[in-house]
Design a protein around this motif. Structure first.
Motif, short mmCIF file in Angstrom:
data_model
loop_
_atom_site.label_atom_id
_atom_site.label_comp_id
_atom_site.label_asym_id
_atom_site.label_seq_id
_atom_site.Cartn_x
_atom_site.Cartn_y
_atom_site.Cartn_z
N LEU A 145 0.65 -1.32 -0.10
CA LEU A 145 0.11 -0.01 -0.06
C LEU A 145 0.80 1.11 0.15
N LYS A 146 1.94 1.01 0.70
CA LYS A 146 2.92 2.13 0.75
C LYS A 146 3.62 2.85 -0.79
N HIS A 147 3.93 1.55 -1.77
CA HIS A 147 4.47 1.76 -2.76
C HIS A 147 3.71 1.33 -4.00
N ALA A 148 3.40 2.32 -4.69
CA ALA A 148 2.41 2.22 -5.98
C ALA A 148 2.66 1.24 -6.80
N ARG A 149 4.10 1.13 -6.98
CA ARG A 149 4.61 0.16 -8.03
C ARG A 149 5.69 -0.60 -7.14
#
Length: 437
Positions: free
Chosen positions: A18-22
């Motif tokens: 959830l923290k990193h879009a990719r």
């Protein structure tokens, strides 16, 4: 029935997603990466598209969605063309698509318009080759993807070069270079043979450091209380005629190869022919058997007898092995849609599995705890993933992997090569967490 909360380690992985879009979740088999990714995408823009091997799409994702997101409206795009066209036009939260169809549907000249802000690539090591239609189609659509989650337990099955394409899809070349050539020039040095490369000093640490912010790794040994995992090598002697044939074939092939520069292709040809002999058959250019022996089949029959009523999962490499297994009463994994269910209910006593098509994503731990490799594989990913079909969460008994090894042959060299590859793989996983013989 309420869905139980994720385990603490799974909650960590969910937070990372959830923290990193990719990002990449490099989680060893058995840690529940499908459940983790489901929890992540529940909170991301819809519709979602999941890309994975066909068998994973057909079996694993439907069953996992039923357990962890029963209210999800999902449709498969992996069936026939008529069904695929109809389902593409219907509204759903999630669409499931096999790798083989992705470029045809959504490549540069694809048949359909892209409309998926969130993408899961399950078993992302399948996109490690940047020359494939699959990778090119993903790269073509990369700018339209807002959230990308890559899942694999074996991110670098052969070498750290396997990471480049996977990481490129996450960051467009920011961390490991915009081209595979730049990546190789920076961290690899040419070897003595054509196409051979060696990692430069400190390359592994530098590569791992560069991707550690977006790629999370976890090992099953650290987070799961799994039963014991044991490997037993069952050494068999080739019959005298087979030994003579093997030695002569090796001598002739080595002599032939010796007339030209050794390449990976010629070495693979030699290895393949010799593995055919130790497996029981060798074929000519017309795919006709020119020599056969039953050394490993006899050993397998003895093992089957010694196990009594216990079920046995058998990994095979060649068609003649499958034909021999069927004579022993084996059912092939792909024989029927309900084969996995019957295996897990104890209704199948011997099931044959082909590693490249059936060794990924399936939960087979309820059906047995003995696995035999009739012929070794050079593919570390196939080896790890196939063993993990039994040694995973829910397994209650010690898992025993029996390896049929023909004495004084290439078999032993293949398993030694796997061990060397495993050392690189394990180093990668640990760091990301905080030819002729």
């Amino acid at each position: 029935m309420s869905v139980p909360p994720p385990y603490p380690y799974q909650a960590r992985a969910i937070a990372h997603g959830l923290k990193h879009a990719r990002c990449g979740l490099f989680l060893e088999p058995g840690l529940g990466k499908t459940r983790i990714s489901i929890e992540v995408v529940k909170q991301l823009p819809k519709p979602i598209i999941v890309l994975a091997p066909k068998r994973v799409i057909d079996h694993t994702w439907p069953s996992e969605l039923a357990k962890w997101w029963p209210e999800c409206r999902w449709l498969s795009l992996a069936d026939g063309p008529d069904s695929r066209l109809i389902n593409y036009g219907l509204d759903a939260d999630m669409y499931l698509l096999n790798f083989e169809m992705f470029a045809k549907m959504f490549g540069k000249d694809g048949e359909h318009k892209w409309r998926y802000p969130t993408v899961i690539i399950d078993e992302s090591h399948n996109v490690k080759n940047r020359d494939t239609f699959l990778f090119k189609a993903l790269r073509y659509n990369a700018g339209k993807i807002r959230h990308l989650l890559e899942l694999t337990g074996t991110p670098a099955p052969k070498s750290l070069e396997d990471l480049w394409a996977q990481v490129f899809l996450l960051d467009r070349g920011q961390r490991l270079g915009r081209t595979i050539t730049a990546f190789r020039q920076r961290w690899f040095a040419p070897g003595a043979e054509r196409y051979q490369r060696h990692m430069r000093p400190a390359a592994q640490d530098q590569i791992q450091s560069r991707i550690s912010d977006i790629c999370m790794s976890m090992t099953a040994a650290e987070y799961l209380d799994l039963p014991e995992f044991m490997t037993q090598d069952i050494v068999v002697d080739l019959p005298p005629k087979a030994r003579i044939f093997y030695d002569k074939l090796k001598e002739d092939l080595v002599a032939k190869i010796g007339e030209e520069q050794i390449t990976a292709m010629t070495a693979a040809t030699l290895a393949g022919k010799l593995l055919q002999v130790t497996s029981g058959n060798v074929y000519n250019e017309n795919h006709q058997s020119v020599h056969s022996n039953t050394a490993k089949l006899d050993a397998l029959r003895d093992l089957q007898e010694s196990l009594g009523d216990l079920s046995l999962l058998v990994s095979y490499q060649y068609q003649h092995e499958l034909e021999a297994l069927r004579k022993l009463g084996a059912v092939e994994l792909r024989d029927a849609p309900d084969t996995v269910r019957r295996w897990n209910k104890g209704q199948i006593k011997m099931m044959a599995i082909y590693p490249s098509s059936g060794g990924v994503g399936l939960n087979l731990q309820d059906g047995g705890h003995h696995l035999v490799w009739t012929t070794p594989t050079y593919n570390l990913g196939h080896y790890i993933q196939t063993n993990a079909r039994l040694h995973r969460t829910g397994q209650t008994r010690p898992v025993v992997v029996h390896r049929l090894v023909a004495a004084q042959t290439i078999d032993r060299h293949v398993y030694s090569a796997l061990a060397r590859k495993a050392s690189v793989q394990e180093a990668l996983m640990d760091a990301l967490e905080v030819f002729v013989w």
